[in-house]
Design a protein around this motif. Sequence first.
Motif, PDB file in Angstrom:
ATOM      1  N   VAL A  57       0.837  -1.199   0.000  1.00  0.00           N
ATOM      2  CA  VAL A  57       0.000   0.000   0.000  1.00  0.00           C
ATOM      3  C   VAL A  57       0.873   1.251   0.000  1.00  0.00           C
ATOM      4  O   VAL A  57       0.628   2.197  -0.760  1.00  0.00           O
ATOM      5  N   GLN A  58       1.904   1.254   0.838  1.00  0.00           N
ATOM      6  CA  GLN A  58       2.757   2.430   0.949  1.00  0.00           C
ATOM      7  C   GLN A  58       3.328   2.867  -0.393  1.00  0.00           C
ATOM      8  O   GLN A  58       3.311   4.063  -0.739  1.00  0.00           O
ATOM      9  N   PHE A  59       3.828   1.915  -1.183  1.00  0.00           N
ATOM     10  CA  PHE A  59       4.512   2.291  -2.420  1.00  0.00           C
ATOM     11  C   PHE A  59       3.557   2.772  -3.506  1.00  0.00           C
ATOM     12  O   PHE A  59       3.991   3.362  -4.488  1.00  0.00           O
ATOM     13  N   ALA A  60       2.265   2.536  -3.333  1.00  0.00           N
ATOM     14  CA  ALA A  60       1.285   3.103  -4.262  1.00  0.00           C
ATOM     15  C   ALA A  60       0.927   4.533  -3.883  1.00  0.00           C
ATOM     16  O   ALA A  60       0.399   5.285  -4.709  1.00  0.00           O
ATOM     17  N   VAL A  61       1.214   4.906  -2.650  1.00  0.00           N
ATOM     18  CA  VAL A  61       0.786   6.208  -2.111  1.00  0.00           C
ATOM     19  C   VAL A  61       1.966   7.154  -1.905  1.00  0.00           C
ATOM     20  O   VAL A  61       1.852   8.358  -2.135  1.00  0.00           O
ATOM     21  N   LEU A  62       3.090   6.609  -1.476  1.00  0.00           N
ATOM     22  CA  LEU A  62       4.240   7.426  -1.087  1.00  0.00           C
ATOM     23  C   LEU A  62       5.359   7.298  -2.113  1.00  0.00           C
ATOM     24  O   LEU A  62       5.821   6.194  -2.399  1.00  0.00           O
ATOM     25  N   ASP A  63       5.788   8.418  -2.650  1.00  0.00           N
ATOM     26  CA  ASP A  63       6.926   8.438  -3.560  1.00  0.00           C
ATOM     27  C   ASP A  63       8.226   8.276  -2.799  1.00  0.00           C
ATOM     28  O   ASP A  63       8.363   8.732  -1.660  1.00  0.00           O
ATOM     29  N   CYS A  64       9.209   7.673  -3.440  1.00  0.00           N
ATOM     30  CA  CYS A  64      10.582   7.687  -2.946  1.00  0.00           C
ATOM     31  C   CYS A  64      11.414   8.604  -3.847  1.00  0.00           C
ATOM     32  O   CYS A  64      11.016   8.927  -4.961  1.00  0.00           O
ATOM     33  N   MET A  65      12.574   8.981  -3.361  1.00  0.00           N
ATOM     34  CA  MET A  65      13.425   9.868  -4.146  1.00  0.00           C
ATOM     35  C   MET A  65      13.889   9.209  -5.432  1.00  0.00           C
ATOM     36  O   MET A  65      13.995   9.847  -6.480  1.00  0.00           O
TER      37      MET A  65
END
Length: 516
Positions: A57-65
């Motif tokens: 879920v996190q990686f669908a919502v939160l971008d990484c650098m």
Amino acid sequence: MTSATALPRVALAALLLLSAGCAGSKQDRADTLRWALSEVPNSLDIAHGFNNPSTIVQFAVLDCMVTLGKKGEVLPSVAESWTHPDPLTYVFTLREGVKFSDGSPVTAEDAAFSLSRHVDPKVASQAASYVTMVKKVEATGPRTITVTLSRPNQAFLPTAALAWQIVPKKLAEAHPEDLGSPEVGTLGSGPFKVAKFSLTEGVTLERNPLYWGPKPALRKIELKTISDPETLRLAVSSGEADGTADVRPSEARKWTSLRDVTTTFYPADNIAFLSLAVDQGPLKDVHVRRAIAHAVDRAALVQLMTGGHGSQADLFLPKPQLTALYGDAWPALPTYAYDVEAAKAELAKSAYPRGFTLATPYDSGGENVKAMQAVASDLAKIGITLELTPLPSEKYITQRMDHEDLAVQMANLYYSTPDPSEVLPDLLSRASAKPQGFNFSGYGTAALDAELDDVGRLEGEPRQEAITKVLAEVAEQVPYVPLYHNESAFALNKRFTIDAGTWTIDILSAVRPAGS
């Protein structure tokens, strides 16, 4: 008061509304994905939810650098570019115009804080072992972030593709302990935004109209937890759920026989192992640990747990990482073949020649139940009794992350980069032996920490030699018993397709309606 003549009009209006809703639902279903999870996401913040159901879920919502490409290469994401002016310094430049889903801009301060919080002991981040090399993170310009390392480390960039999830500094500072919880939630700049998060009712994501990247193919994603594996399979088979990544390799044949469902296997970046708590009772004795390694029938476990989609593990790294590092020429290190007599001989050298009993909690709802039962049966042959105590999944996971009653544990951990520096500090450093870390064995020394630093610092052949030295120490001291590697799989209704593999970080965004 309601008149009799009004009733038919109300009923008709309701009927028309229902009909309109049904007509709309057919259209909505085309770009709405119902995804099934086998475990409940406990947090939408990687600091407190570094586990498969939460990170999907996190990686669908939160971008990484930065992110990873199909070959595991590091690619730009929120950072449009970076430089590496010296071995200890990285300078990142933010893309222009990136916004959180509430419309507020993503700033250099947000990005810098989002990384530095993982090295703050007050946060007690579960991703802390990924950033132990980070000394300082600063916003050095309106769109510039400078990261200073305490030592050179080749794993910094690939692990940044996982741990450096960008959240608003103000929100994270206000909620150092409960960011990502259902009560607080989170805020990201990724392809989707959170519409609902409940530990009991699941997660609903909606397309983020402010996303800086390509428009997601899906409008909505509904994630529901179905913990029983057979119920999950039936849900996908019946169309109640459209897909899942929680296909147990041991049940591969059940999945590949489903109509209207495509099950795709690919190499998993995983290692299944037993952890032996080296600071507890009989497990302090290296001869006991070697006896356990000889007593476990790993070949039988491969058959039991992978359904033909796996192989025996002899070295303590995921198979894709070993291949990326050594090619086909893996080092020949000591291994412990299944040999009951050799196991008894090792036990005879220990302070416990007649065996002993260990209380052993395990996850009653997890995939390793049969494996733990098989291990207990194997160890009983040499006089070691594991008193298996079943615990509900949530309680077991919490207890394990708090490092309570570890003794003999089985884990099957999945990683996301081709770099061994993602795994080795995670499972062997003293920093990760603390609560919320993944070093469940508790094994670690200052000398080993220095060797792990070499693994991160060196390149080429010297790096290979440093990693081989660490693997040799694990083989000699046996804080862990490598068991097997397995493949992973996506099972997806044929109305959808997925373009994902070993190094895909954002799985949900890789799904699209068939033909789109």
